[in-house]
Scaffold this active site. Structure first.
Site, PDB file in Angstrom:
ATOM      1  N   TYR A 134       0.935  -1.134  -0.149  1.00 33.82           N
ATOM      2  CA  TYR A 134      -0.067   0.061   0.059  1.00 33.82           C
ATOM      3  C   TYR A 134       0.732   1.179  -0.100  1.00 33.82           C
ATOM      4  O   TYR A 134       0.328   2.216  -0.635  1.00 33.82           O
ATOM      5  CB  TYR A 134      -0.761   0.138   1.160  1.00 33.82           C
ATOM      6  N   LYS A 181       3.264 -15.309   2.453  1.00 36.61           N
ATOM      7  CA  LYS A 181       3.460 -16.029   1.427  1.00 36.61           C
ATOM      8  C   LYS A 181       4.961 -16.345   1.183  1.00 36.61           C
ATOM      9  O   LYS A 181       5.745 -15.868   0.231  1.00 36.61           O
ATOM     10  CB  LYS A 181       3.060 -15.325   0.147  1.00 36.61           C
ATOM     11  N   ASP A 213      -2.421 -18.472   0.184  1.00 31.88           N
ATOM     12  CA  ASP A 213      -3.475 -19.126  -0.721  1.00 31.88           C
ATOM     13  C   ASP A 213      -4.127 -20.163  -0.160  1.00 31.88           C
ATOM     14  O   ASP A 213      -5.570 -20.447   0.077  1.00 31.88           O
ATOM     15  CB  ASP A 213      -2.650 -19.853  -1.883  1.00 31.88           C
ATOM     16  N   ASP A 237      -6.384  -7.031   4.008  1.00 33.91           N
ATOM     17  CA  ASP A 237      -7.437  -6.421   3.447  1.00 33.91           C
ATOM     18  C   ASP A 237      -8.365  -7.273   2.504  1.00 33.91           C
ATOM     19  O   ASP A 237      -9.605  -7.411   2.685  1.00 33.91           O
ATOM     20  CB  ASP A 237      -6.645  -5.372   2.339  1.00 33.91           C
ATOM     21  N   ASP A 241     -12.260  -9.231   3.828  1.00 32.11           N
ATOM     22  CA  ASP A 241     -13.622  -9.219   3.140  1.00 32.11           C
ATOM     23  C   ASP A 241     -13.840 -10.652   2.807  1.00 32.11           C
ATOM     24  O   ASP A 241     -15.333 -11.008   3.007  1.00 32.11           O
ATOM     25  CB  ASP A 241     -13.260  -8.620   1.766  1.00 32.11           C
TER      26      ASP A 241
HETATM   27  C1  IPM Z   1     -10.471  -1.452   3.904  1.00 29.90           C
HETATM   28  C2  IPM Z   1     -10.942  -0.700   2.400  1.00 29.90           C
HETATM   29  C3  IPM Z   1      -9.366   0.358   2.109  1.00 29.90           C
HETATM   30  C4  IPM Z   1      -8.148  -0.410   2.104  1.00 29.90           C
HETATM   31  C5  IPM Z   1      -9.839   1.207   0.967  1.00 29.90           C
HETATM   32  C6  IPM Z   1     -10.857   1.966   0.907  1.00 29.90           C
HETATM   33  C7  IPM Z   1      -8.312   1.999   0.637  1.00 29.90           C
HETATM   34  O1  IPM Z   1     -10.736  -1.617   1.483  1.00 29.90           O
HETATM   35  O2  IPM Z   1     -10.231  -0.549   4.780  1.00 29.90           O
HETATM   36  O3  IPM Z   1     -10.256  -2.581   3.799  1.00 29.90           O
HETATM   37  O4  IPM Z   1      -7.905  -1.172   1.083  1.00 29.90           O
HETATM   38  O5  IPM Z   1      -7.569  -0.613   3.194  1.00 29.90           O
HETATM   39 MG    MG Z   2     -11.001  -3.537   2.081  1.00 31.26          MG
END
Ligand code: IPM
Ligand code: MG
Length: 290
Positions: A134, A181, A213, A237, A241
């Protein structure tokens, strides 16, 4: 308690869900005799529209001088304001992003994963938030045919988040899973070395290392095996999700971003612009965050 809270509701459904979270916090204040003073500031696409920058100086200054920050959501494909959030995390030294993952009994039918697999799942993702790909150097050529993103970590960055992860594990089921990884990436090999050394300071906590993975498959196949999942910025990240599917909805996933001096609380979902103003966005993640 008397606390000043910066409210950065941001874009899309951010303002709607944040409004409900503020109401919840206010109600808590009334019942338990705390005073929360909210101060609003712009961030994201709305900030670009108002000031030309995704993170205006005024917002950053407010955040530096409050007890805590409540964040809504950020995003807009036209102006790509995400940089505002990344800059805020970096400027305030918010290095640890903590994301609890739970299977809620009432919502198990909403998850595409079988109930037998979900039942009893309860783990927490510790995602490093100030380093990795990042924040590494980014390049691209003029022709638009080449691009690169550098992934960098130093020992100190890994040490800081790892201690938090191990301390959390001590109070829970005493297991840390490092996701990396290391069969391919040099940064991952550094993570393994540093985290393995730290693990020796916490003899009652078991350290397990998984390749990312494999981990992404294990989260779906056997999510109960995890207690604390420790990982870098990008993997964290993606995996958080993925893990949100366990709770039945990403609309329920809260998070805390902690630094040595500052803290920010936000739902993990995005700005969901299509739903903006329709009064259909689930504010639970924001409420859980406060
Ligand atoms: C998160 C989001 C952020 C990230 C984005 C909005 C930059 O996806 O907080 O998980 O990638 O960290
Ligand atoms: Mg995110």
């Amino acid at each position: 308690m008397n606390l000043k809270i910066a409210v950065l509701s941001g874009d899309g459904i951010g303002p709607e869900v944040t409004l409900q979270a503020k109401k919840a916090l206010h109600a808590i204040g009334v019942v338990y005799n705390h005073e929360f003073v909210f101060e609003d500031a712009y961030i994201g696409a709305i900030a670009i529209e108002k000031t030309g920058k995704p993170l205006p100086e005024q917002t950053l200054n407010l955040c530096r001088n409050t007890d805590s920050i409540l964040f809504g959501a950020i995003g807009d494909p036209k102006v790509r304001p995400e940089q505002g959030l990344l800059q805020l995390r970096k400027e305030l030294g918010l290095f640890a992003n903590i994301r609890p993952i739970k299977a809620y009994p009432k919502l198990m039918n909403s998850s595409p994963i079988k109930k037998e697999v979900l039942q009893g799942t309860d783990f927490v993702v510790y995602r490093e938030l100030n380093g990795g790909m990042y924040f590494g150097e980014k390049t691209s050529n003029e022709e638009g045919t080449y691009a690169s993103d550098l992934c960098e970590y130093n020992e100190d960055e890994i040490v800081k988040i790892s201690h938090l992860a191990f301390k959390a594990a001590q109070t829970r089921r005493k297991k840390v899973t490092l996701v990396d990884k290391a069969n391919v990436l040099e940064t991952s090999r550094l993570w393994r070395k540093v985290v393995t050394n730290i693990a020796a300071e916490y003899p009652e906590v078991t350290l397990e290392c998984l390749y990312v993975d494999n981990a992404s498959m294990q989260i779906i196949v056997n999510p109960r095996q995890f207690d604390i999942l420790l990982t870098d910025n990008l993997f964290g990240d993606i995996l958080s999700d993925e893990a949100s599917v366990i709770s039945g909805s990403i609309g329920l996933m809260s998070s805390a971003s902690l630094g040595e001096q500052h803290s920010l609380f936000e739902p993990i979902h995005g700005c969901y612009t299509e739903a903006k103003g329709k009064n259909i966005a689930n504010p639970i993640a924001s409420i859980l965050s406060v």
